[in-house]
Design a protein around this motif. Sequence first.
Motif, mmCIF file in Angstrom:
data_model
loop_
_atom_site.group_PDB
_atom_site.id
_atom_site.type_symbol
_atom_site.label_atom_id
_atom_site.label_comp_id
_atom_site.label_asym_id
_atom_site.label_seq_id
_atom_site.Cartn_x
_atom_site.Cartn_y
_atom_site.Cartn_z
ATOM 1 N N LEU A 1 4.947 8.142 1.431
ATOM 2 C CA LEU A 1 5.065 9.245 0.480
ATOM 3 C C LEU A 1 4.953 10.591 1.171
ATOM 4 O O LEU A 1 4.271 10.735 2.187
ATOM 5 C CB LEU A 1 3.979 9.132 -0.592
ATOM 6 C CG LEU A 1 4.073 7.914 -1.510
ATOM 7 C CD1 LEU A 1 2.765 7.686 -2.231
ATOM 8 C CD2 LEU A 1 5.212 8.095 -2.509
ATOM 9 N N ASP A 2 5.617 11.571 0.573
ATOM 10 C CA ASP A 2 5.567 12.939 1.090
ATOM 11 C C ASP A 2 4.727 13.876 0.234
ATOM 12 O O ASP A 2 4.276 14.906 0.718
ATOM 13 C CB ASP A 2 6.983 13.512 1.194
ATOM 14 C CG ASP A 2 7.822 12.821 2.250
ATOM 15 O OD1 ASP A 2 7.576 13.069 3.438
ATOM 16 O OD2 ASP A 2 8.702 12.022 1.893
ATOM 17 N N ALA A 3 4.512 13.526 -1.027
ATOM 18 C CA ALA A 3 3.759 14.436 -1.911
ATOM 19 C C ALA A 3 3.286 13.698 -3.152
ATOM 20 O O ALA A 3 3.831 12.669 -3.531
ATOM 21 C CB ALA A 3 4.626 15.621 -2.320
ATOM 22 N N ARG B 1 -4.595 17.096 7.901
ATOM 23 C CA ARG B 1 -3.908 17.277 6.634
ATOM 24 C C ARG B 1 -3.280 15.957 6.217
ATOM 25 O O ARG B 1 -2.541 15.336 6.969
ATOM 26 C CB ARG B 1 -2.834 18.365 6.796
ATOM 27 C CG ARG B 1 -2.003 18.622 5.567
ATOM 28 C CD ARG B 1 -1.119 19.863 5.782
ATOM 29 N NE ARG B 1 -0.449 19.797 7.059
ATOM 30 C CZ ARG B 1 0.730 19.199 7.222
ATOM 31 N NH1 ARG B 1 1.322 18.616 6.214
ATOM 32 N NH2 ARG B 1 1.301 19.197 8.413
ATOM 33 N N ASP B 2 -3.549 15.514 5.000
ATOM 34 C CA ASP B 2 -3.071 14.204 4.570
ATOM 35 C C ASP B 2 -2.008 14.310 3.487
ATOM 36 O O ASP B 2 -2.117 13.794 2.398
ATOM 37 C CB ASP B 2 -4.229 13.327 4.071
ATOM 38 C CG ASP B 2 -5.022 14.004 2.958
ATOM 39 O OD1 ASP B 2 -4.732 15.187 2.671
ATOM 40 O OD2 ASP B 2 -5.899 13.343 2.388
ATOM 41 N N GLY B 3 -0.913 14.991 3.823
ATOM 42 C CA GLY B 3 0.164 15.184 2.852
ATOM 43 C C GLY B 3 0.488 16.654 2.778
ATOM 44 O O GLY B 3 -0.345 17.498 3.043
ATOM 45 N N PRO C 1 0.833 -1.204 0.000
ATOM 46 C CA PRO C 1 0.000 0.000 0.000
ATOM 47 C C PRO C 1 0.864 1.249 0.000
ATOM 48 O O PRO C 1 2.019 1.213 0.420
ATOM 49 C CB PRO C 1 -0.775 -0.127 1.321
ATOM 50 C CG PRO C 1 0.136 -0.903 2.217
ATOM 51 C CD PRO C 1 0.861 -1.872 1.318
ATOM 52 N N TRP C 2 0.306 2.344 -0.471
ATOM 53 C CA TRP C 2 0.974 3.636 -0.415
ATOM 54 C C TRP C 2 0.293 4.471 0.665
ATOM 55 O O TRP C 2 -0.931 4.623 0.666
ATOM 56 C CB TRP C 2 0.871 4.359 -1.754
ATOM 57 C CG TRP C 2 1.687 3.732 -2.851
ATOM 58 C CD1 TRP C 2 2.421 2.587 -2.790
ATOM 59 C CD2 TRP C 2 1.817 4.222 -4.191
ATOM 60 N NE1 TRP C 2 3.015 2.324 -3.992
ATOM 61 C CE2 TRP C 2 2.664 3.319 -4.882
ATOM 62 C CE3 TRP C 2 1.312 5.317 -4.876
ATOM 63 C CZ2 TRP C 2 3.000 3.494 -6.222
ATOM 64 C CZ3 TRP C 2 1.648 5.493 -6.224
ATOM 65 C CH2 TRP C 2 2.491 4.594 -6.875
ATOM 66 N N ARG C 3 1.101 4.993 1.581
ATOM 67 C CA ARG C 3 0.557 5.801 2.670
ATOM 68 C C ARG C 3 1.372 7.073 2.818
ATOM 69 O O ARG C 3 2.523 7.157 2.399
ATOM 70 C CB ARG C 3 0.572 5.019 3.995
ATOM 71 C CG ARG C 3 -0.258 3.742 3.969
ATOM 72 C CD ARG C 3 -0.501 3.222 5.379
ATOM 73 N NE ARG C 3 -1.296 2.004 5.363
ATOM 74 C CZ ARG C 3 -0.821 0.792 5.566
ATOM 75 N NH1 ARG C 3 0.462 0.620 5.821
ATOM 76 N NH2 ARG C 3 -1.599 -0.274 5.535
ATOM 77 N N TRP C 4 0.729 8.079 3.461
ATOM 78 C CA TRP C 4 1.448 9.311 3.770
ATOM 79 C C TRP C 4 2.454 9.035 4.873
ATOM 80 O O TRP C 4 2.202 8.261 5.779
ATOM 81 C CB TRP C 4 0.485 10.402 4.217
ATOM 82 C CG TRP C 4 -0.439 10.884 3.136
ATOM 83 C CD1 TRP C 4 -1.792 10.755 3.090
ATOM 84 C CD2 TRP C 4 -0.059 11.560 1.935
ATOM 85 N NE1 TRP C 4 -2.289 11.301 1.934
ATOM 86 C CE2 TRP C 4 -1.243 11.810 1.196
ATOM 87 C CE3 TRP C 4 1.156 11.982 1.390
ATOM 88 C CZ2 TRP C 4 -1.237 12.460 -0.029
ATOM 89 C CZ3 TRP C 4 1.156 12.624 0.153
ATOM 90 C CH2 TRP C 4 -0.028 12.870 -0.524
ATOM 91 N N ARG C 5 3.583 9.692 4.784
ATOM 92 C CA ARG C 5 4.609 9.511 5.817
ATOM 93 C C ARG C 5 4.114 9.998 7.172
ATOM 94 O O ARG C 5 4.460 9.454 8.208
ATOM 95 C CB ARG C 5 5.897 10.252 5.428
ATOM 96 C CG ARG C 5 7.078 9.878 6.309
ATOM 97 C CD ARG C 5 8.346 10.567 5.851
ATOM 98 N NE ARG C 5 8.689 10.241 4.473
ATOM 99 C CZ ARG C 5 9.303 9.123 4.094
ATOM 100 N NH1 ARG C 5 9.618 8.200 4.992
ATOM 101 N NH2 ARG C 5 9.588 8.919 2.820
#
Length: 587
Positions: free
Chosen positions: A472-474, A25-27, A14-18
């Motif tokens: 991920l950061d952005a 805020r989600d990113g 899966p891809w998740r926000w760091r």
Amino acid sequence: MTVLGVTSSILGQPWRWRALAADGRDGFGINGSGDDLVTQLLLARGCPRDGLDAHRTPSIRAFMPDPSIFRDMDRAAERLADAVQAQEQVAIFGDYDVDGATSAALMVLVLRDLGIEARPYIPDRLLEGYGPSGEALVRLAGEGATLIVTVDCGAQAFDALDAARDAKVDVIVIDHHKCSTALPHALALVNPNRLDETEGAAHGHLAAVGMCFLAAAALVRTLRARGFFAERAEPKLIDLLDIVALGTVADVAQLRGLNRAFVSQGLKVMGARKNIGVAALIEASRLTRNPTCTDLGFALGPRINAGGRVGRADLGVRLLTTQDPDEARAIATELDRLNEERRAIETAVQEAADLLSSRDRAVAVVAGHGWHPGVIGIVAGRLKEKLGRPAIVIAIDEHGIGKGSGRSIPGVDLGAAVMAAREHGLLVAGGGHAMAAGLTISEAAIPAFTDFLEERLAAAVERSNGDRALLLDAVLAAGGVNPGLVESMEAGGPYGMGWPAPRVAMGPVRIIKADVVGNGHVRTIVAGDDGRSIKAMAFRSAESALGQALLGAAPHRKLWLAGRAKIDDWSSRPSAELHVEDAAWAD
């Protein structure tokens, strides 16, 4: 919360926000947080808001502790000061890797500034193995050394230090590897990972070269208190931060706290080319700009390591301590040649190890006869990345004795497991830290050792893999990956272990061109819906699911690509590219 709804990417993760901010805020850059890019990157890496200023421009003053908080540090400083004032013969015994070479070089350079030409001693990897031997210490004493300082080794050298004590030579140990409850006999044993360490334990992530820098600071302070500098200048310890940074990054130490300051400031010193040997190494590495943190780990560090892996073990220390520019260039050229030789040897061992590796075990343990022990650590790291689990690679000699090197994954303490195996009688020797370990084992004991690791680490490996996600950061359009973005993101560095470089998702994009280049790298040109095209590289992925997806994508299919935004050094004009780590179909 997943990013872009990706619950299972092409690589099955899966891809998740760091980080998820408290305000929902989600990113970064979403919901108008008001924080600038660097602030958001720092916060996402665990930096507290009240520490933002210190982490934005990490300085030694802001992060350096009082060296006296470490057990035995004051005793070590006093004995070193005695040696300086009495002009004793001092030997520095270091490990044969980059951390050992930089640690030994730092001590030699500091003592040289104080009027002593200390003798560095680096054991031969093949003939002597890791760490101090009683034979070597006694020989150094017999040749006149009255004080021996072991750096990046010695924390578990019980027999060797007993032999040194019998020879009536003082030994100071400066190390960072895990310790058992019992400690060897030494005049002083400075190690933040001593089990009886208190306040100093908070700095257990320091590399040995960082501990040597603290010891040098303690020594200078002791001599200052004795009036030693009344008629002479103090050593400029700040000028040694280039080799501190090199050893810290090459040893994959976590870049948080003081290590961030070491590397950030060390890169500035390195840019000034103050160390003749470092300048020659940069030239031999064909770098035309000031080195970055990545260069320390992938260009400079491997060349220093090559001396200990497939050449003469002392080449790295000689390079970093020479005062002769011609000698520096000659050594740097030789290390560059040895690094090419190391790559060829590594490829052969890697291919053999890949054939023997299995996904059925929590820890991949592979062994082979005739493998070069100088490259097994690198191969273990590659195997770990490929399998997503800890890996140990063992080179067995003609006597049935194996030298092993292991690399681990987050949340799995391999060093502690190896020490436990040694205490259970499964190993001849062994130790390390959470992410890396080394060992000596008889060939007959390998199956039992493998079973021991399975029982001890299977649950931790399962937890680690269960938590596996691409952070991920952005999320950006193709045109958003540009030199300005890369430059802005770099301001949140230095990045490395424990302080990961920013990762972005880019897209949706279509594959315009894809081919295989070099050693199994997939090179692509992709185009986004914004009309912009960009180069994307997926290294060593041609045979993986990721590489096959990129190579076989139909022209009309769209993907999200995830990876690191980098400056394209091969471009005729400043441009950015994406180093792809994963991908997901966008339609």
